[in-house]
Design a protein around this motif. Structure first.
Motif, PDB file in Angstrom:
ATOM      1  N   ALA A  26     -37.682  85.335 -15.961  1.00  0.00           N
ATOM      2  CA  ALA A  26     -37.084  85.115 -14.642  1.00  0.00           C
ATOM      3  C   ALA A  26     -38.091  84.365 -13.782  1.00  0.00           C
ATOM      4  O   ALA A  26     -39.276  84.707 -13.746  1.00  0.00           O
ATOM      5  CB  ALA A  26     -36.694  86.436 -13.999  1.00  0.00           C
ATOM      6  N   SER A  27     -37.628  83.339 -13.093  1.00  0.00           N
ATOM      7  CA  SER A  27     -38.517  82.485 -12.324  1.00  0.00           C
ATOM      8  C   SER A  27     -37.903  82.202 -10.956  1.00  0.00           C
ATOM      9  O   SER A  27     -36.918  82.823 -10.576  1.00  0.00           O
ATOM     10  CB  SER A  27     -38.751  81.187 -13.110  1.00  0.00           C
ATOM     11  OG  SER A  27     -39.796  80.442 -12.557  1.00  0.00           O
ATOM     12  N   LEU A  28     -38.481  81.261 -10.249  1.00  0.00           N
ATOM     13  CA  LEU A  28     -37.995  80.875  -8.927  1.00  0.00           C
ATOM     14  C   LEU A  28     -37.893  79.369  -8.843  1.00  0.00           C
ATOM     15  O   LEU A  28     -38.657  78.645  -9.466  1.00  0.00           O
ATOM     16  CB  LEU A  28     -38.962  81.359  -7.827  1.00  0.00           C
ATOM     17  CG  LEU A  28     -39.188  82.853  -7.710  1.00  0.00           C
ATOM     18  CD1 LEU A  28     -40.319  83.140  -6.718  1.00  0.00           C
ATOM     19  CD2 LEU A  28     -37.907  83.546  -7.276  1.00  0.00           C
ATOM     20  N   HIS A  29     -36.977  78.903  -8.029  1.00  0.00           N
ATOM     21  CA  HIS A  29     -36.845  77.478  -7.782  1.00  0.00           C
ATOM     22  C   HIS A  29     -37.908  77.045  -6.781  1.00  0.00           C
ATOM     23  O   HIS A  29     -38.410  77.856  -5.994  1.00  0.00           O
ATOM     24  CB  HIS A  29     -35.449  77.170  -7.223  1.00  0.00           C
ATOM     25  CG  HIS A  29     -35.100  75.727  -7.271  1.00  0.00           C
ATOM     26  ND1 HIS A  29     -35.424  74.861  -6.264  1.00  0.00           N
ATOM     27  CD2 HIS A  29     -34.475  75.002  -8.220  1.00  0.00           C
ATOM     28  CE1 HIS A  29     -34.999  73.656  -6.582  1.00  0.00           C
ATOM     29  NE2 HIS A  29     -34.418  73.702  -7.761  1.00  0.00           N
ATOM     30  N   SER A  30     -38.241  75.780  -6.794  1.00  0.00           N
ATOM     31  CA  SER A  30     -39.213  75.238  -5.842  1.00  0.00           C
ATOM     32  C   SER A  30     -38.729  75.437  -4.411  1.00  0.00           C
ATOM     33  O   SER A  30     -37.536  75.429  -4.135  1.00  0.00           O
ATOM     34  CB  SER A  30     -39.394  73.736  -6.091  1.00  0.00           C
ATOM     35  OG  SER A  30     -39.737  73.511  -7.417  1.00  0.00           O
ATOM     36  N   THR A  62     -32.949  80.764 -11.683  1.00  0.00           N
ATOM     37  CA  THR A  62     -33.915  79.903 -12.354  1.00  0.00           C
ATOM     38  C   THR A  62     -34.628  80.679 -13.458  1.00  0.00           C
ATOM     39  O   THR A  62     -35.021  81.821 -13.266  1.00  0.00           O
ATOM     40  CB  THR A  62     -34.933  79.370 -11.335  1.00  0.00           C
ATOM     41  OG1 THR A  62     -34.224  78.642 -10.345  1.00  0.00           O
ATOM     42  CG2 THR A  62     -35.963  78.475 -11.983  1.00  0.00           C
ATOM     43  N   LEU A  63     -34.811  80.025 -14.585  1.00  0.00           N
ATOM     44  CA  LEU A  63     -35.467  80.650 -15.731  1.00  0.00           C
ATOM     45  C   LEU A  63     -36.580  79.753 -16.265  1.00  0.00           C
ATOM     46  O   LEU A  63     -36.536  78.540 -16.112  1.00  0.00           O
ATOM     47  CB  LEU A  63     -34.459  80.898 -16.862  1.00  0.00           C
ATOM     48  CG  LEU A  63     -33.298  81.820 -16.536  1.00  0.00           C
ATOM     49  CD1 LEU A  63     -32.260  81.787 -17.655  1.00  0.00           C
ATOM     50  CD2 LEU A  63     -33.780  83.234 -16.279  1.00  0.00           C
ATOM     51  N   ALA A  64     -37.555  80.373 -16.898  1.00  0.00           N
ATOM     52  CA  ALA A  64     -38.584  79.679 -17.669  1.00  0.00           C
ATOM     53  C   ALA A  64     -38.506  80.262 -19.080  1.00  0.00           C
ATOM     54  O   ALA A  64     -37.905  81.333 -19.275  1.00  0.00           O
ATOM     55  CB  ALA A  64     -39.964  79.902 -17.056  1.00  0.00           C
ATOM     56  N   PHE A  65     -39.107  79.577 -20.037  1.00  0.00           N
ATOM     57  CA  PHE A  65     -39.008  80.022 -21.422  1.00  0.00           C
ATOM     58  C   PHE A  65     -40.342  79.865 -22.126  1.00  0.00           C
ATOM     59  O   PHE A  65     -41.054  78.899 -21.895  1.00  0.00           O
ATOM     60  CB  PHE A  65     -37.964  79.187 -22.184  1.00  0.00           C
ATOM     61  CG  PHE A  65     -36.597  79.262 -21.574  1.00  0.00           C
ATOM     62  CD1 PHE A  65     -35.694  80.237 -21.968  1.00  0.00           C
ATOM     63  CD2 PHE A  65     -36.226  78.369 -20.589  1.00  0.00           C
ATOM     64  CE1 PHE A  65     -34.439  80.315 -21.394  1.00  0.00           C
ATOM     65  CE2 PHE A  65     -34.968  78.430 -20.013  1.00  0.00           C
ATOM     66  CZ  PHE A  65     -34.074  79.412 -20.420  1.00  0.00           C
ATOM     67  N   GLN A  66     -40.649  80.817 -22.999  1.00  0.00           N
ATOM     68  CA  GLN A  66     -41.788  80.656 -23.888  1.00  0.00           C
ATOM     69  C   GLN A  66     -41.261  80.710 -25.314  1.00  0.00           C
ATOM     70  O   GLN A  66     -40.585  81.666 -25.694  1.00  0.00           O
ATOM     71  CB  GLN A  66     -42.860  81.727 -23.686  1.00  0.00           C
ATOM     72  CG  GLN A  66     -44.020  81.544 -24.670  1.00  0.00           C
ATOM     73  CD  GLN A  66     -45.311  82.093 -24.169  1.00  0.00           C
ATOM     74  OE1 GLN A  66     -45.771  81.695 -23.104  1.00  0.00           O
ATOM     75  NE2 GLN A  66     -45.919  83.001 -24.919  1.00  0.00           N
ATOM     76  N   VAL A  67     -41.566  79.654 -26.078  1.00  0.00           N
ATOM     77  CA  VAL A  67     -41.173  79.577 -27.480  1.00  0.00           C
ATOM     78  C   VAL A  67     -42.440  79.762 -28.304  1.00  0.00           C
ATOM     79  O   VAL A  67     -43.411  79.020 -28.137  1.00  0.00           O
ATOM     80  CB  VAL A  67     -40.511  78.223 -27.811  1.00  0.00           C
ATOM     81  CG1 VAL A  67     -40.156  78.155 -29.292  1.00  0.00           C
ATOM     82  CG2 VAL A  67     -39.280  78.007 -26.937  1.00  0.00           C
TER      83      VAL A  67
END
Length: 178
Positions: A26-30, A62-67
């Protein structure tokens, strides 16, 4: 794409795909200089028409991902430049793909906090610094503001983590991170 191949996520999921694992963060938008989101709202999952410009892509979830490739590197991809520091702690990716900071000047100590939360990744790839409303081509189409933002991000990364390798990507060009 078939709906049966889609899976809604919110952040916190760790998805095992056999040879690699995807962690959803879970992330945040600018935020802009007024500390607000430029296009607030949530895009419908079944839009009536294809978006034609950036203003038709409202912010929401907003989402971020780690692969992480099993036996290989881990790559963190962040699409927007604000973040929840606690959500990043412990990820420790080998490669961090992070956006330029033009719209995140309202985020306190942005690059140092981000890189520390990610445990100082050894490779940083700037993203979201080009004009993504035009066709991809090399060299990328950028304006002076975007070039300045990219230079500022690279300088900030080198100032916080001088040993990190900064890779400015070319479109449609494979990169190997091992």
């Amino acid at each position: 794409m078939k709906d049966s191949l889609l899976s809604p996520v919110k952040g916190g999921e760790v998805l095992d795909f056999g040879d690699y694992v995807v962690e959803v963060v879970a992330s945040l938008h600018s935020r802009n200089a007024n500390y607000s989101v430029v296009f607030p709202g949530v895009r419908l999952t079944r839009p009536e028409h294809r978006p034609e410009n950036i203003s038709e892509l409202p912010e929401g979830d907003t989402l971020a991902f780690q692969v992480t490739v099993k036996g290989g590197p881990s790559v963190f991809l962040m699409g927007d430049s604000d973040f929840v520091e606690r959500n990043l702690t412990g990820l420790a990716p080998d490669v961090a793909m992070i956006p330029t900071t033009t719209s995140s000047s309202s985020t306190y100590d942005h690059v140092p906090r981000l890189l520390r939360a990610l445990d100082m990744p050894r490779v940083v790839v700037p993203v979201h610094w080009d004009n993504f409303e035009v066709e991809l081509r090399n060299p990328s189409r950028t304006d002076e503001k975007s070039r300045k933002s990219l230079a500022e991000l690279v300088a900030a990364v080198r100032g916080v983590s001088p040993k990190a390798k900064v890779v400015i990507p070319d479109y449609l060009t494979p990169h190997t991170f091992g």
